[in-house]
Enzyme design. Structure first.
Site, short mmCIF file in Angstrom:
data_model
loop_
_atom_site.label_atom_id
_atom_site.label_comp_id
_atom_site.label_asym_id
_atom_site.label_seq_id
_atom_site.Cartn_x
_atom_site.Cartn_y
_atom_site.Cartn_z
N PRO A 2 -4.22 8.93 -11.24
CA PRO A 2 -3.89 8.07 -12.40
C PRO A 2 -2.41 7.70 -12.44
O PRO A 2 -1.55 8.54 -12.21
CB PRO A 2 -4.27 8.93 -13.60
CG PRO A 2 -4.25 10.33 -13.10
CD PRO A 2 -4.63 10.27 -11.66
N GLU A 3 -2.14 6.43 -12.71
CA GLU A 3 -0.77 5.94 -12.87
C GLU A 3 -0.63 5.46 -14.31
O GLU A 3 -1.53 5.68 -15.13
CB GLU A 3 -0.50 4.82 -11.86
CG GLU A 3 -0.74 5.28 -10.42
CD GLU A 3 -0.49 4.19 -9.39
OE1 GLU A 3 0.33 3.30 -9.65
OE2 GLU A 3 -1.13 4.23 -8.33
#
Ligand SMILES: [Zn+2]
Length: 276
Positions: A2-3
């Site tokens: 996840p960013e």
């Protein structure tokens, strides 16, 4: 992994169910999650506490509690919050309205760090640059961070002190939008290229948030549609949506890197000409 857009999506969902509620019971099943803190101490601090806000800084979810404590949750590779029972649950929060929130993490690299408010600010401040979607994220900041660096541009923008929340996917997307070569030396950018980089980073991240992140089929961020919007990431051999040239894959700083060899190199060579 996840960013910023995926974490922002998680934050929004979590805030909806958590803000204003009291944690009736906290259970941490994986001691690695709170290491080096004893999970029993974290459970005790969370239990009975009311949640005042759920914020985000970079890739951290920041849960602010009425006691003044702050829970910094970092999802790392595969962490996510679930509202129905799931496999690989590492912790569970039960709220005073009966809501059950599970923290799921297949690879177990995620961390929950419980700090007081000042410690939390300090912890984040030394690790993260400005939020890329806020005003403080200026071309002057980027110019300072990139000046004199021989590292490839992509490696430089993956540094969280340069761009908080950027990771492999959105770095490639940002560089495509900015028409910049991921392999160019970071310190060699012209001022107009730094300005384009800033715009490209913000465009890629805003698009990611609007599409609720990317669902790459790993079951962690189901429902995201950003994968339909990729211009560079994962598109080796597919035509560039700007010029039709097949997207090329290479490696930068050990990370798979996708870019258009025509429109992301042309700008680099033209700026070289103009600077000589
Ligand atoms: Zn192109």
């Amino acid at each position: 992994m996840p960013e910023l857009p995926e974490v922002e999506t998680e934050r929004g969902r979590l805030a909806e169910v958590l803000v204003g509620r009291r944690i009736a019971r906290a259970r941490i099943d994986d001691p690695r999650l709170t290491r080096p803190e004893d999970p029993a101490l974290v459970e005790a601090a969370l239990t009975g506490n009311r949640v005042e806000a759920v914020d985000r800084r970079g890739k951290y979810v920041v849960v602010r509690l009425a006691s003044g404590d702050v829970l910094l949750a970092h999802l790392r590779m595969t962490g996510s919050f679930r509202y129905t029972p799931a496999s690989h649950e590492r912790a569970v929060l039960e709220l005073d309205d009966g809501t059950r929130i599970a923290y799921r993490d297949l690879r177990r690299f995620g961390t929950w760090l419980l700090l007081d408010a000042d410690e939390a600010e300090e912890h984040l401040a030394v690790r993260l640059g400005p939020e890329p979607l806020e005003r403080r994220f200026t071309t002057a900041h980027l110019a300072r961070r990139l000046a004199g660096r021989h590292a490839p541009l992509k490696a430089a923008i993956l540094d969280q002190r340069t761009v908080a929340g950027l990771g492999n996917i959105y770095a490639d997307e940002a560089l495509w939008h900015a028409r910049l070569d991921p392999l160019a030396p970071a310190g060699g950018l012209e001022p107009d290229e730094i300005a384009a980089l800033r715009v490209g980073i913000r465009r890629a991240l805003r698009l990611g948030i609007a599409r609720q992140g990317a669902d790459l089929g790993d079951d962690a961020y189901a429902g995201g549609r950003m994968q339909d919007e990729f211009r560079a990431y994962g598109r080796a051999g597919e035509p560039c949506r700007r010029c039709g040239t097949p997207i090329t894959k290479t490696r930068v700083a050990g990370r798979g890197t996708w870019f258009c060899p025509t429109c992301q190199a042309a700008r680099r060579s033209s700026s070289r000409r103009s600077s000589t």
